[in-house]
Design a protein around this motif. Structure first.
Motif, PDB file in Angstrom:
ATOM      1  N   SER A  70      -8.478  83.432   6.641  1.00 23.08           N
ATOM      2  CA  SER A  70      -7.077  83.868   6.746  1.00 23.08           C
ATOM      3  C   SER A  70      -6.767  84.353   8.157  1.00 23.08           C
ATOM      4  O   SER A  70      -5.744  83.982   8.746  1.00 23.08           O
ATOM      5  CB  SER A  70      -6.778  84.987   5.741  1.00 23.08           C
ATOM      6  N   VAL A  71      -7.649  85.166   8.707  1.00 28.73           N
ATOM      7  CA  VAL A  71      -7.449  85.690  10.065  1.00 28.73           C
ATOM      8  C   VAL A  71      -7.538  84.555  11.077  1.00 28.73           C
ATOM      9  O   VAL A  71      -6.708  84.444  11.985  1.00 28.73           O
ATOM     10  CB  VAL A  71      -8.466  86.809  10.381  1.00 28.73           C
ATOM     11  N   SER A  72      -8.527  83.687  10.923  1.00 29.79           N
ATOM     12  CA  SER A  72      -8.732  82.599  11.882  1.00 29.79           C
ATOM     13  C   SER A  72      -7.584  81.588  11.867  1.00 29.79           C
ATOM     14  O   SER A  72      -7.167  81.103  12.922  1.00 29.79           O
ATOM     15  CB  SER A  72     -10.066  81.902  11.606  1.00 29.79           C
ATOM     16  N   LEU A 115      -5.719  89.103  -1.955  1.00 29.57           N
ATOM     17  CA  LEU A 115      -6.574  89.465  -0.820  1.00 29.57           C
ATOM     18  C   LEU A 115      -6.060  88.814   0.457  1.00 29.57           C
ATOM     19  O   LEU A 115      -5.969  89.457   1.506  1.00 29.57           O
ATOM     20  CB  LEU A 115      -8.023  89.061  -1.088  1.00 29.57           C
ATOM     21  N   ARG A 116      -5.716  87.538   0.389  1.00 28.25           N
ATOM     22  CA  ARG A 116      -5.184  86.867   1.584  1.00 28.25           C
ATOM     23  C   ARG A 116      -3.877  87.526   2.026  1.00 28.25           C
ATOM     24  O   ARG A 116      -3.695  87.813   3.214  1.00 28.25           O
ATOM     25  CB  ARG A 116      -4.946  85.386   1.332  1.00 28.25           C
ATOM     26  N   ASP A 117      -2.971  87.753   1.091  1.00 30.12           N
ATOM     27  CA  ASP A 117      -1.681  88.362   1.438  1.00 30.12           C
ATOM     28  C   ASP A 117      -1.872  89.728   2.088  1.00 30.12           C
ATOM     29  O   ASP A 117      -1.204  90.050   3.078  1.00 30.12           O
ATOM     30  CB  ASP A 117      -0.800  88.500   0.202  1.00 30.12           C
ATOM     31  N   ASN A 128       0.250  98.577   9.007  1.00 25.98           N
ATOM     32  CA  ASN A 128       1.342  99.300   8.363  1.00 25.98           C
ATOM     33  C   ASN A 128       1.866  98.506   7.182  1.00 25.98           C
ATOM     34  O   ASN A 128       2.903  97.845   7.263  1.00 25.98           O
ATOM     35  CB  ASN A 128       2.460  99.572   9.382  1.00 25.98           C
ATOM     36  N   ILE A 129       1.123  98.582   6.066  1.00 24.59           N
ATOM     37  CA  ILE A 129       1.537  97.840   4.875  1.00 24.59           C
ATOM     38  C   ILE A 129       2.316  98.763   3.942  1.00 24.59           C
ATOM     39  O   ILE A 129       2.151  99.982   3.972  1.00 24.59           O
ATOM     40  CB  ILE A 129       0.334  97.181   4.161  1.00 24.59           C
ATOM     41  N   SER A 130       3.134  98.164   3.125  1.00 27.66           N
ATOM     42  CA  SER A 130       4.005  98.940   2.240  1.00 27.66           C
ATOM     43  C   SER A 130       3.232  99.493   1.037  1.00 27.66           C
ATOM     44  O   SER A 130       2.147  99.009   0.695  1.00 27.66           O
ATOM     45  CB  SER A 130       5.156  98.059   1.743  1.00 27.66           C
ATOM     46  N   ASP A 131       3.842 100.463   0.404  1.00 24.11           N
ATOM     47  CA  ASP A 131       3.266 101.011  -0.825  1.00 24.11           C
ATOM     48  C   ASP A 131       3.172  99.932  -1.906  1.00 24.11           C
ATOM     49  O   ASP A 131       2.204  99.902  -2.668  1.00 24.11           O
ATOM     50  CB  ASP A 131       4.094 102.188  -1.336  1.00 24.11           C
ATOM     51  N   ASN A 132       4.166  99.061  -1.962  1.00 29.04           N
ATOM     52  CA  ASN A 132       4.138  97.976  -2.950  1.00 29.04           C
ATOM     53  C   ASN A 132       2.969  97.033  -2.699  1.00 29.04           C
ATOM     54  O   ASN A 132       2.327  96.566  -3.649  1.00 29.04           O
ATOM     55  CB  ASN A 132       5.454  97.191  -2.935  1.00 29.04           C
ATOM     56  N   GLU A 133       2.684  96.734  -1.433  1.00 32.39           N
ATOM     57  CA  GLU A 133       1.545  95.864  -1.109  1.00 32.39           C
ATOM     58  C   GLU A 133       0.227  96.531  -1.505  1.00 32.39           C
ATOM     59  O   GLU A 133      -0.661  95.876  -2.060  1.00 32.39           O
ATOM     60  CB  GLU A 133       1.534  95.536   0.386  1.00 32.39           C
ATOM     61  N   ARG A 134       0.124  97.818  -1.222  1.00 30.06           N
ATOM     62  CA  ARG A 134      -1.088  98.557  -1.615  1.00 30.06           C
ATOM     63  C   ARG A 134      -1.263  98.535  -3.130  1.00 30.06           C
ATOM     64  O   ARG A 134      -2.354  98.289  -3.630  1.00 30.06           O
ATOM     65  CB  ARG A 134      -1.026 100.011  -1.155  1.00 30.06           C
ATOM     66  N   GLU A 135      -0.189  98.796  -3.837  1.00 27.41           N
ATOM     67  CA  GLU A 135      -0.242  98.839  -5.302  1.00 27.41           C
ATOM     68  C   GLU A 135      -0.659  97.482  -5.869  1.00 27.41           C
ATOM     69  O   GLU A 135      -1.507  97.402  -6.762  1.00 27.41           O
ATOM     70  CB  GLU A 135       1.112  99.271  -5.872  1.00 27.41           C
ATOM     71  N   ARG A 136      -0.092  96.414  -5.344  1.00 23.72           N
ATOM     72  CA  ARG A 136      -0.469  95.069  -5.784  1.00 23.72           C
ATOM     73  C   ARG A 136      -1.951  94.825  -5.528  1.00 23.72           C
ATOM     74  O   ARG A 136      -2.662  94.253  -6.368  1.00 23.72           O
ATOM     75  CB  ARG A 136       0.382  94.024  -5.059  1.00 23.72           C
ATOM     76  N   PHE A 137      -2.435  95.253  -4.378  1.00 24.31           N
ATOM     77  CA  PHE A 137      -3.836  95.095  -4.002  1.00 24.31           C
ATOM     78  C   PHE A 137      -4.740  95.842  -4.981  1.00 24.31           C
ATOM     79  O   PHE A 137      -5.721  95.297  -5.487  1.00 24.31           O
ATOM     80  CB  PHE A 137      -4.024  95.622  -2.567  1.00 24.31           C
ATOM     81  N   TYR A 138      -4.381  97.088  -5.279  1.00 25.01           N
ATOM     82  CA  TYR A 138      -5.193  97.890  -6.209  1.00 25.01           C
ATOM     83  C   TYR A 138      -5.124  97.338  -7.632  1.00 25.01           C
ATOM     84  O   TYR A 138      -6.133  97.311  -8.339  1.00 25.01           O
ATOM     85  CB  TYR A 138      -4.764  99.356  -6.182  1.00 25.01           C
ATOM     86  N   LEU A 139      -3.955  96.877  -8.042  1.00 24.62           N
ATOM     87  CA  LEU A 139      -3.811  96.307  -9.386  1.00 24.62           C
ATOM     88  C   LEU A 139      -4.629  95.022  -9.546  1.00 24.62           C
ATOM     89  O   LEU A 139      -5.043  94.674 -10.654  1.00 24.62           O
ATOM     90  CB  LEU A 139      -2.342  96.026  -9.721  1.00 24.62           C
ATOM     91  N   ALA A 140      -4.888  94.342  -8.446  1.00 24.27           N
ATOM     92  CA  ALA A 140      -5.706  93.121  -8.486  1.00 24.27           C
ATOM     93  C   ALA A 140      -7.189  93.445  -8.652  1.00 24.27           C
ATOM     94  O   ALA A 140      -7.999  92.551  -8.884  1.00 24.27           O
ATOM     95  CB  ALA A 140      -5.492  92.300  -7.219  1.00 24.27           C
ATOM     96  N   GLY A 141      -7.527  94.732  -8.539  1.00 20.55           N
ATOM     97  CA  GLY A 141      -8.924  95.136  -8.723  1.00 20.55           C
ATOM     98  C   GLY A 141      -9.627  95.571  -7.456  1.00 20.55           C
ATOM     99  O   GLY A 141     -10.834  95.825  -7.469  1.00 20.55           O
ATOM    100  N   TYR A 142      -8.893  95.652  -6.371  1.00 20.20           N
ATOM    101  CA  TYR A 142      -9.490  96.088  -5.110  1.00 20.20           C
ATOM    102  C   TYR A 142      -9.340  97.597  -4.940  1.00 20.20           C
ATOM    103  O   TYR A 142      -8.579  98.245  -5.658  1.00 20.20           O
ATOM    104  CB  TYR A 142      -8.847  95.336  -3.940  1.00 20.20           C
ATOM    105  N   THR A 143     -10.090  98.141  -3.996  1.00 19.15           N
ATOM    106  CA  THR A 143     -10.159  99.588  -3.799  1.00 19.15           C
ATOM    107  C   THR A 143      -9.912  99.958  -2.335  1.00 19.15           C
ATOM    108  O   THR A 143      -9.763  99.079  -1.477  1.00 19.15           O
ATOM    109  CB  THR A 143     -11.560 100.103  -4.188  1.00 19.15           C
TER     110      THR A 143
END
Length: 183
Positions: A70-72, A115-117, A128-143
């Motif tokens: 994704s970064v590359s 994860l890519r998003d 500087n990611i939004s609270d909604n992005e963080r929440e989506r990330f955590y709901l996907a199972g990430y920490t």
């Protein structure tokens, strides 16, 4: 064509020679990227260290490949995308995942897409990611650990992507079958 020297174990500065030997032992070759980085022993050592640490994160092989590619792809790195395609294939990452990443198409798994998003949002927005992005990330199972590990892996890729783009690093024969160019 690059004006940077692609050092060998013999032509590299003395402090880089053991690092290039390490590259050859671990990868079966001295990648052109490492040969260029050898001009600065500190840079090559930092990159090797970050590469080893990236592989020690809690990410699965698929997840690590998602962050690397994704970064590359975002940076348009015509060296790292083929290199990480080859590495992903060696790690037995599903071709559908690799193709989707290279082509910037949806991934076959929602968790990996999240994860890519998140990776791209951190990169593009300088963390500087939004609270909604963080929440989506955590709901996907990430920490929180995964957020920190994205940054660790991203640091490795920023080093290589920027150096490859500056040096116009030529592809190694081992990666030529996976040539890529950002459209």
């Amino acid at each position: 064509m690059t004006t940077f020297t692609i050092h060998t174990k013999d032509s590299a500065p003395a402090d880089s020679q053991p690092l290039l030997k390490k590259s050859e032992q671990e990868m079966g070759m001295v990648p052109n990227l490492h040969g260029i980085m050898a001009e600065s022993p500190a840079t090559l050592e930092a990159y090797q260290t970050l590469h080893n640490l990236a592989q020690q994160t809690s990410f699965t092989k698929d997840e690590l490949t998602v962050v690397w590619l994704s970064v590359s792809v975002e940076h348009g790195c015509g060296y790292c995308v083929p290199a990480h395609t080859a590495i992903g294939k060696k790690m037995e990452v599903d071709d559908k995942i690799i193709s989707a990443l290279r082509e910037e198409k949806p991934l076959p798994d929602n968790k990996l897409e999240t994860l890519r998003d998140t990776t791209l949002s951190i990169l593009r927005n300088r963390s500087n990611i939004s609270d909604n992005e963080r929440e989506r990330f955590y709901l996907a199972g990430y920490t929180h650990q995964h957020l920190l590990e994205i940054v660790c892996v991203m640091c490795q890729k920023i080093m290589s992507n920027y150096i490859n783009n500056l040096a116009q690093t030529p592809l190694d024969d081992a990666f030529k079958d996976f040539k890529w160019r950002k459209e």
